[in-house]
Enzyme design. Structure first.
Site, PDB file in Angstrom:
ATOM      1  CG  HIS A   1       5.478   8.103   6.467  1.00  0.00           C
ATOM      2  ND1 HIS A   1       4.407   7.875   7.296  1.00  0.00           N
ATOM      3  CD2 HIS A   1       5.865   6.877   6.035  1.00  0.00           C
ATOM      4  CE1 HIS A   1       4.165   6.576   7.373  1.00  0.00           C
ATOM      5  NE2 HIS A   1       5.050   5.952   6.608  1.00  0.00           N
TER       6      HIS A   1
ATOM      7  CG  ASP B   1      -0.264  -0.101   2.528  1.00  0.00           C
ATOM      8  OD1 ASP B   1       0.727  -0.844   2.623  1.00  0.00           O
ATOM      9  OD2 ASP B   1      -0.708   0.556   3.496  1.00  0.00           O
TER      10      ASP B   1
ATOM     11  NE  ARG C   1      17.581  -3.717  19.843  1.00  0.00           N
ATOM     12  CZ  ARG C   1      18.589  -3.117  20.459  1.00  0.00           C
ATOM     13  NH1 ARG C   1      19.548  -2.558  19.735  1.00  0.00           N
ATOM     14  NH2 ARG C   1      18.658  -3.061  21.778  1.00  0.00           N
TER      15      ARG C   1
ATOM     16  CD  GLU D   1       3.364  -0.844   7.550  1.00  0.00           C
ATOM     17  OE1 GLU D   1       3.642  -0.732   8.761  1.00  0.00           O
ATOM     18  OE2 GLU D   1       3.456   0.112   6.741  1.00  0.00           O
ATOM     19  CD  GLU D   2       2.616   3.262   5.494  1.00  0.00           C
ATOM     20  OE1 GLU D   2       2.516   3.699   6.648  1.00  0.00           O
ATOM     21  OE2 GLU D   2       3.683   3.201   4.878  1.00  0.00           O
TER      22      GLU D   2
END
Length: 402
Positions: free
Chosen positions: A368, A84, A183, A141-142
């Site tokens: 963004h 998306d 990580r 996802e957003e």
């Protein structure tokens, strides 16, 4: 399958680089918002079908899953790419800039999708593995809430397309292109969304004493919120409270009835997350009351913390080091305050969410942002990484002790 054949290298994608760039630029020109990814899903499904995958569409509304089984191996791997875009007006000036006003691939999901498609094509052509690979092309996802990962899981993703481990990637502006960052354990923060409506009493701008000015109330709340982390959260615990929206009024000679605030709140520790909710709620209500106003608060708990499993992350690090060399791999990068709905997949299956550098300097524009663009240099590197990860994971005997 010739097990003795070498594993995938970045150079194996030299002949595919232009094709991947064309796919990425097409996706960039035709961005689609959450749960609107119909054209993107159709393109993905068509490519996968061409290459011999078993394709299932409509998973989690607009998601696509491509499945390929080779040999008699019993192991299964899942790899996810998000599809998306964002409601941002693009300002890059690129020849392949968005053709849809107010919609833009400002987070690189066009690149994530293209990298996984490149790996899909390579794996279908070479078939240098034994087992099953499921490629999860995820919508929404957003969203922040009611996300694509949640929707696909509710739609039976891991029951219908099971995997022993799941992996995902996001580009990382500020790190050199092609650098891999990892990580173990908690990696990305939980993200919550707060919507606040301040109810005051409107009136004439020249007679403020006859009103309860919600603009003043909202401004006081914004300043008060700046103390929540600095004065309520233990200094060693990371947390962020950001006011992203402050809306009120439509004329300079009118004091409005209402003002609206929208907040994004990030944290890692469950106790800190609960503390933030309590302090923000109390502060907003009492600040409003002190001015004679009232506050309506909608506090939505969003994505959980992204927690990478140790074993799968160590394996993913090894694959990256093999592919691009140890100098281009950061095995223990810093925690990030961004949030990701891949966290839900990691709650259901062991796995690893990793980052790939998107460039520094001018190439390192923050996501963004209306000036952002995914770095095309990553397309063959990311595709080669996914292909090699699958080959290594689905090589017998198992490279990850069970």
């Amino acid at each position: 399958m010739d097990i003795a054949k070498r594993y995938c290298e970045v150079g194996d994608f030299a002949g595919m680089a232009e094709e991947l760039r064309a796919i990425r630029h097409h996706l960039h020109q035709h961005p689609e918002l959450a749960y609107e990814e119909l054209e993107t899903a159709a393109l993905v499904a068509h490519k996968l079908q061409q290459w011999g995958y078993e394709v299932t569409t409509g998973v989690g509304r607009t998601g696509v899953v491509g499945s390929l089984t080779v040999g008699d191996g019993q192991r299964r791997i899942g790899i996810r790419a998000d599809m998306d875009a964002l409601p941002i007006l693009e300002q890059t000036g690129l020849p392949y800039a968005s053709q849809r006003h107010g919609k833009m691939h400002a987070c690189g999901h066009d690149g994530h999708t293209s990298m996984l498609l490149g790996a899909a094509k390579y794996l279908a052509e070479t078939r240098h593995f034994s087992g099953t690979v499921h490629l999860y092309f995820q919508p929404a996802e957003e969203r922040g809430i009611d996300s694509g990962a949640q929707c696909m899981i509710k739609d039976g993703l891991f029951e219908r397309f099971p995997c022993d481990a799941v992996f995902g990637v996001h580009n990382h502006p500020g790190a050199p292109a092609g650098t891999f960052l990892f990580r173990k354990g908690p990696f990305l923060a939980a993200g919550d969304n707060i919507f606040i409506t301040i109810h005051g009493k409107g009136g004439h701008a020249a007679r403020p004493h006859l009103t309860v000015d919600p603009v003043v109330v909202a401004s006081s709340i914004v300043m008060g919120l700046q103390t929540v982390v600095s004065r309520n959260v233990e200094p060693a615990q990371p947390a962020v409270v950001t006011v992203g929206v402050l809306q009120a009024g439509s004329a300079n000679n009118v004091i409005p009835d209402q003002a609206r605030l929208e907040l994004s709140v990030r944290s890692f520790c469950p106790e800190v997350r609960a503390l933030l909710k309590e302090r923000i709620t109390t502060l907003v209500q009492q600040q409003a009351a002190s001015y004679g106003a009232t506050a309506e608060i909608e506090y939505l708990m969003g994505y959980p913390v992204v927690i990478n499993s140790d074993r799968e992350t160590e394996f993913a690090i090894q694959v990256a080091q093999e592919l691009v060399g140890a100098d281009n791999v950061v095995p223990h990068t810093a925690q990030l305050m961004g949030s990701e709905d891949f966290a839900y997949m990691l709650q259901a299956r062991p796995g690893c969410f990793l980052r790939i550098g998107n460039g520094e300097g001018e190439d390192g524009c923050m996501v963004h942002n209306p000036g952002y663009d995914f770095n095309d240099r990553n397309l063959p590197i990311g595709a080669a990484y996914w292909a090699r990860l699958v080959e290594r994971f689905l090589t017998l005997p198992s490279p990850i002790p069970c």
